[in-house]
Design an enzyme around this catalytic site. Sequence first.
Site, mmCIF file in Angstrom:
data_model
loop_
_atom_site.group_PDB
_atom_site.id
_atom_site.type_symbol
_atom_site.label_atom_id
_atom_site.label_comp_id
_atom_site.label_asym_id
_atom_site.label_seq_id
_atom_site.Cartn_x
_atom_site.Cartn_y
_atom_site.Cartn_z
ATOM 1 N N ASP A 146 1.458 4.637 2.436
ATOM 2 C CA ASP A 146 1.059 5.252 3.706
ATOM 3 C C ASP A 146 1.432 6.732 3.702
ATOM 4 O O ASP A 146 2.565 7.084 3.397
ATOM 5 C CB ASP A 146 1.782 4.553 4.863
ATOM 6 C CG ASP A 146 1.572 3.055 4.859
ATOM 7 O OD1 ASP A 146 0.502 2.610 5.286
ATOM 8 O OD2 ASP A 146 2.480 2.324 4.392
ATOM 9 N N ASP A 171 -3.267 4.365 2.829
ATOM 10 C CA ASP A 171 -3.589 4.664 4.231
ATOM 11 C C ASP A 171 -3.248 6.115 4.519
ATOM 12 O O ASP A 171 -2.174 6.582 4.146
ATOM 13 C CB ASP A 171 -2.762 3.783 5.191
ATOM 14 C CG ASP A 171 -3.210 2.335 5.198
ATOM 15 O OD1 ASP A 171 -4.317 2.049 4.685
ATOM 16 O OD2 ASP A 171 -2.454 1.487 5.711
ATOM 17 N N ASP A 212 0.860 -1.179 0.000
ATOM 18 C CA ASP A 212 0.000 0.000 0.000
ATOM 19 C C ASP A 212 0.895 1.227 0.000
ATOM 20 O O ASP A 212 2.123 1.100 -0.060
ATOM 21 C CB ASP A 212 -0.910 -0.003 1.244
ATOM 22 C CG ASP A 212 -0.144 0.187 2.546
ATOM 23 O OD1 ASP A 212 1.109 0.249 2.511
ATOM 24 O OD2 ASP A 212 -0.790 0.275 3.607
HETATM 25 N N1 CTP Z 1 0.844 1.243 11.674
HETATM 26 C C1 CTP Z 1 0.472 1.804 12.869
HETATM 27 N N2 CTP Z 1 -0.839 1.964 13.171
HETATM 28 C C2 CTP Z 1 -1.781 1.609 12.277
HETATM 29 C C3 CTP Z 1 -1.426 1.047 11.044
HETATM 30 C C4 CTP Z 1 -0.083 0.872 10.767
HETATM 31 O O1 CTP Z 1 1.328 2.145 13.666
HETATM 32 N N3 CTP Z 1 -3.041 1.798 12.591
HETATM 33 C C5 CTP Z 1 2.255 1.081 11.375
HETATM 34 C C6 CTP Z 1 2.683 -0.347 11.192
HETATM 35 O O2 CTP Z 1 3.047 -0.921 12.423
HETATM 36 C C7 CTP Z 1 3.866 -0.198 10.276
HETATM 37 C C8 CTP Z 1 3.562 1.063 9.482
HETATM 38 O O3 CTP Z 1 2.492 1.694 10.148
HETATM 39 O O4 CTP Z 1 5.040 -0.003 11.039
HETATM 40 C C9 CTP Z 1 3.211 0.779 8.061
HETATM 41 O O5 CTP Z 1 2.278 -0.250 7.987
HETATM 42 P P1 CTP Z 1 2.070 -1.144 6.688
HETATM 43 O O6 CTP Z 1 1.612 -0.315 5.559
HETATM 44 O O7 CTP Z 1 1.199 -2.285 7.080
HETATM 45 O O8 CTP Z 1 3.505 -1.771 6.432
HETATM 46 P P2 CTP Z 1 4.748 -1.268 5.593
HETATM 47 O O9 CTP Z 1 5.907 -1.336 6.507
HETATM 48 O O10 CTP Z 1 4.467 0.048 4.963
HETATM 49 O O11 CTP Z 1 4.911 -2.392 4.508
HETATM 50 P P3 CTP Z 1 4.323 -2.400 3.007
HETATM 51 O O12 CTP Z 1 5.418 -1.809 2.180
HETATM 52 O O13 CTP Z 1 4.056 -3.819 2.682
HETATM 53 O O14 CTP Z 1 3.085 -1.574 2.999
HETATM 54 MN MN MN Z 2 -0.369 0.679 5.580
HETATM 55 MN MN MN Z 3 2.715 0.349 3.823
#
Ligand code: CTP
Ligand code: MN
Ligand code: MN
Length: 495
Positions: A336, A419, A334
């Site tokens: 963020d 996100d 995704d």
């Molecule tokens: N996170 C958080 N609170 C949330 C959602 C996510 O603190 N409500 C944190 C997660 O713990 C993570 C970071 O936000 O450290 C990013 O989450 P995620 O998108 O799931 O993982 P990525 O590390 O970005 O991996 P990817 O590249 O697969 O998206």
């Molecule tokens: Mn995310």
């Molecule tokens: Mn992510």
Amino acid sequence: MFPTALLTRKRRRPEVAFVGGREEVKFRDVRLFLVERRMGKSRRNFLSNLARSKGFCVDDALSGEVTQIVKAGLSAGALWLYASQDGFRETHDKHVLHISWFTESMSAGRPVPVEIRHYIQNPAVDQRSCTHPSAKPESAVSPYACQRRTTLDNHNKIFTDALEVLAENLELSGNQGPSLAFRKAASVLKSLPAALRRQEETQHLPCLGEHSRAIIEEISECGSSSRVEEILNDERYRTMKLFSSVFGVGPKTAENWFCRGLRTFEQVLSEPSVRLNRMQTAGFLFYEDISKPVSRTEASALKIIVEEAVICVNPSATVSITGGFRRGKEFGHDVDFIIKTPEAGQEDVILPAVIKRFKSQNILLYSDLQESTFDLRKLPTHCFDAMDHFGKCFLIMKLKHEQEMDARAGKDWKAVRVDLVAPPLERFTYALLGWTGSTLFLRDLRRFARLERGKLLDNHALYDKATNTFLPANTEEDIFAHLGLEYIEPWQRNA
Ligand code: CTP
Ligand code: MN
Ligand code: MN
């Protein structure tokens, strides 16, 4: 005298005068000099000011009066060569120290006693004949991920991939505890500067249990692990992994479907008793697109779209990429984003307004807005694995293709998971740190804070149990400094 020019940057810029009045010197016996090389000018300035604000005397130039030379990074050969050429000798009150001594002193608010592990070893000294503590080997790999630098250069992928399959298999069966042991083992290997060559090299590594060692040994000898092969061919594992790859489907739902004899998406979708929620419905609808990795180029294109909407709603707000892309990843599941609003209360109105705008632009395929439940009075919280209380939304957005379009489908866009989080301004730094991850890095940072420093860290705040105070932070560096940790850059947090 020390050859100052050799120890600081070769091409020296004019000295920057420190702003603000002279801080009161509390510790007259120590006089610090921070070596700029490998530390960088801005970080050196930041750390010098931090130390001065805590009553330390920090010299901008190296002179005979300096008692502690502090250096970042582990290789010390050049530093020692130059220093010793000029007759520098460590004495009982003059030391060349690793930056860990500095960060621990900042955290303690006083110069901590110099211990063996703080010394930077002089590589030229014959260890057998030397009784000086600096002859001790460099400290070993830390069991805390927040004390390791983990870049995306993984030299031990054959081992870490295998360990992560074992971890994932346990996670999918609800065994979080044992799974974490394999995740930690994989994480330690990811931080190593080179590939493991011999089994003995794992001997001094932390977090490697008997089980992990056995897997590593088998892979070193046979090229693969029979247990891992078995899992990869296991019908339950394969089905659970397939089902939980759908947005909105967790291990519980996946297991429920598996236990009911379902094995494929077709079977799930044609089973009358299966009721999909809104999230899962979107997950299946856009599965083809959102199961594909999102590229950095796509993330940058989305940033422009998000930024445009945010600025349209609030011209003084800013948008930053966080998550895996901030850690330097080329692909993610995704994208963020964290939104910074400079006025109090703005964070609560920005997400609904941005969503409304996306809707009017016809680029929103799915949205789940979670309004803020943040309450300053409820801090500090003791449950760390829970999500934070900031306003956030989980979206699926349409991203228009740059050039050619999917002629067959008549579709000129790709569905992408996005996100957004919007914390209040004074919580921004903690939220940024938390959302940058990685999950394991943050997990260990919180554990380290609690167990080693008596402090509570989460996405909202850093709290000192000893003084019952919240510790302020304008930058991530402030948080690491409060914890007495060396600063780890986002791209080194891929634990
Ligand atoms: N996170 C958080 N609170 C949330 C959602 C996510 O603190 N409500 C944190 C997660 O713990 C993570 C970071 O936000 O450290 C990013 O989450 P995620 O998108 O799931 O993982 P990525 O590390 O970005 O991996 P990817 O590249 O697969 O998206
Ligand atoms: Mn995310
Ligand atoms: Mn992510």
